[in-house]
Scaffold this active site. Structure first.
Site, mmCIF file in Angstrom:
data_model
loop_
_atom_site.group_PDB
_atom_site.id
_atom_site.type_symbol
_atom_site.label_atom_id
_atom_site.label_comp_id
_atom_site.label_asym_id
_atom_site.label_seq_id
_atom_site.Cartn_x
_atom_site.Cartn_y
_atom_site.Cartn_z
ATOM 1 N NE ARG A 128 -2.133 1.917 3.357
ATOM 2 C CZ ARG A 128 -1.977 1.482 4.607
ATOM 3 N NH1 ARG A 128 -2.531 0.349 4.981
ATOM 4 N NH2 ARG A 128 -1.257 2.151 5.473
ATOM 5 C CD GLU A 144 4.069 4.873 6.056
ATOM 6 O OE1 GLU A 144 5.170 4.834 6.631
ATOM 7 O OE2 GLU A 144 2.994 4.656 6.613
ATOM 8 C CG ASN A 146 2.461 1.097 4.492
ATOM 9 O OD1 ASN A 146 2.879 1.270 5.627
ATOM 10 N ND2 ASN A 146 1.807 2.040 3.835
ATOM 11 N N GLY A 368 3.234 1.397 11.623
ATOM 12 C CA GLY A 368 2.099 1.206 12.514
ATOM 13 C C GLY A 368 1.496 2.457 13.105
ATOM 14 N NE ARG A 450 -4.559 5.476 6.235
ATOM 15 C CZ ARG A 450 -3.277 5.155 6.266
ATOM 16 N NH1 ARG A 450 -2.764 4.585 7.327
ATOM 17 N NH2 ARG A 450 -2.499 5.409 5.242
#
Length: 476
Positions: A128, A144, A146, A368, A450
């Site tokens: 992702r 970033e 992932n 995280g 998000r």
């Protein structure tokens, strides 16, 4: 990206819609474990609450959506190619390993695999890439990439369904069209990639093993994948913690990984990305055992390392992308989405960041949510690390801070609807599967939105900072 809430919507209407949406969540499995119930993280079906969500989708001009989708297969290919250059990974992370024990342990496992020339004929990546739309430059910039435990393909897909449902019912009031919320099949596409990998492994009795944390309130996001694998393909998924793998696992002489009597075709990590997942040597022993086996790892240790912040920063250096990609067009597309990234051996950039900390983010090698350093804390950390000297600075990278435009939004958490200024982050999922020289899958595989209040620096949903959202595509 800005939240799509019509100015005419009054709080009473928003509250009523939030109750309706919360009921929809309960009926459709858009749920997480309730922190108030201790057993909710270990016992399925106990202590459920709706996942935190935005009442309406976030606006994004369609050209940026297309740009992000086009990048997914390029990043998939890039991860695979970088992962095969063991010397590049070891060299780029050599300073980091001296001051970051977690990265050092990962590199040690990687070094052992390189030494024995471990073959990984079947390679699976479920990635992702996260972006924000910078209001200063009108550019979509990568936060970033992932490569391990890319979460929320299950619940993220459901939020898109929720928003289309709400817009269908209240479209006249809202002035929105449900067709402008793009379909989101992240759940089924990730599950299909896992199923295809299982098929390539070609042992009918084998299972897919999901590596999970001992306590996991986000288990239902994971169960959506397991359900699709069972319902559509008859594939069994087992859930194991790293310590359980160490206790129950063994490698047969032919390389087969056996855990609890099950032959394992695919190891799918939804844990293992943070030092907290390795409280003892048992967990590290399990990680090494799985890496040494013939099971397909998602991700392999090399894919995991490609996702570190330091590698992200190295790839942004001049002429480095050219080492891994041939197409100038693809290189230009990737480079266009890179924000400013610097290592901390650059004294000038440290000086600038200390003088103007509000323009930067300090990132450690952690995943995280909840790990980044901002503002005055950033300045104090840089000054302290400089005084300490040595290689302490190598544990971090410095990144340009991205400033998305904030808009009014309604965020629903625990049945309560909060109104406030919010900003959003777009995650594009990608699935990549290669068997020897044959690329079986390389595609964009849905998305995750998000949204968080604009006063919050951090953005993780599971970490408690953000809510799940979806997209509303606009013409501009």
């Amino acid at each position: 990206m800005s939240a799509a809430v019509p100015p005419a919507m009054d709080p009473a209407a928003a509250g009523e819609m939030a109750r309706e949406a919360a009921a929809w969540c309960a009926l459709h499995g858009l749920v997480v474990g309730d922190r108030a119930d201790q057993r909710s993280a270990t016992v399925p079906g106990v202590g459920l609450v709706h996942a935190p969500f935005s009442l309406l989708p976030a606006h994004l001009p369609e050209p940026f959506w297309r740009q992000a989708c086009e990048l997914a297969p390029i990043f998939n290919e890039l991860v695979d190619r970088v992962s095969m250059d063991g010397n590049f990974l070891q060299d780029a992370l050599s300073k980091t390993r001296q001051v970051d024990d977690f990265t050092s342990r990962l590199l040690e496992i990687h070094r052992k695999m390189v030494e024995i020339n471990k073959e990984e004929n079947i390679r699976l990546g479920l990635h992702r890439s996260d972006y924000m739309l910078d209001s200063e430059t009108s550019s979509l910039l990568q936060i970033e990439l992932n490569t391990i435990s890319a979460s929320f393909p299950g619940l993220g897909s459901l939020v898109s369904d929720l928003h289309r449902t709400l817009i269908k019912q209240h479209g006249t009031l809202l002035g929105l069209e449900h067709k402008r919320v793009p379909a989101n099949a992240a759940n089924t596409q990730f599950a299909e990639a896992l199923a295809q990998t299982w098929a390539e492994f070609n042992i009918d009795s084998a299972v897919i093993m999901m590596i999970v944390q001992p306590e996991e309130r986000n288990m239902y996001d994971q169960y959506w994948l397991s359900k699709h694998l069972q319902d559509s393909h008859g594939i069994t998924t087992i859930r194991k913690t790293l310590s359980q793998v160490e206790a129950e696992g063994q490698i047969l002489p032919d390389g087969t990984l056996l855990v609890g009597g099950h032959k394992v075709a695919v190891v799918y990590y939804r844990a293992g990305y943070t030092p907290n997942d390795y409280p003892s040597e048992a967990e590290w022993s399990a990680r090494l055992m799985m890496e040494q086996s013939s099971a397909v790892k998602c991700p392999s240790i090399s894919y995991h390392l490609v996702g570190t912040k330091k590698i992200q920063q190295e790839l942004a250096k001049p002429n480095v992308l050219e080492r891994f990609l041939e197409s100038k067009e693809e290189i230009d597309k990737v480079r266009k989405c890179f924000a400013g990234l610097w290592s901390l051996d650059d004294e000038e950039i440290i000086k600038t960041a200390v003088e103007k900390p509000e323009l930067f983010v300090l990132k450690p090698q952690r995943e995280g949510g909840g790990n980044n350093i901002y503002g005055l804390d950033l300045r104090e950390t840089l000054v302290r690390l400089q005084k300490e000297g040595g290689d302490a600075l190598a544990a971090y990278i410095l990144m340009q801070r991205i400033f998305p435009k904030a808009s009014l939004a309604y965020l629903v958490r625990g049945g309560v609807c909060h109104e406030g200024l919010a900003i959003s982050e777009l995650g594009i999922y990608g699935a990549y599967l290669r068997n020897k020289d044959k690329v079986v899958i390389n595609e964009q595989s849905g998305y995750l939105m998000r949204t968080k209040v604009s006063s919050s620096d951090e953005g993780g949903v599971a970490a408690g900072f953000a809510v799940l959202d979806s997209l509303y595509l606009t013409g501009k």
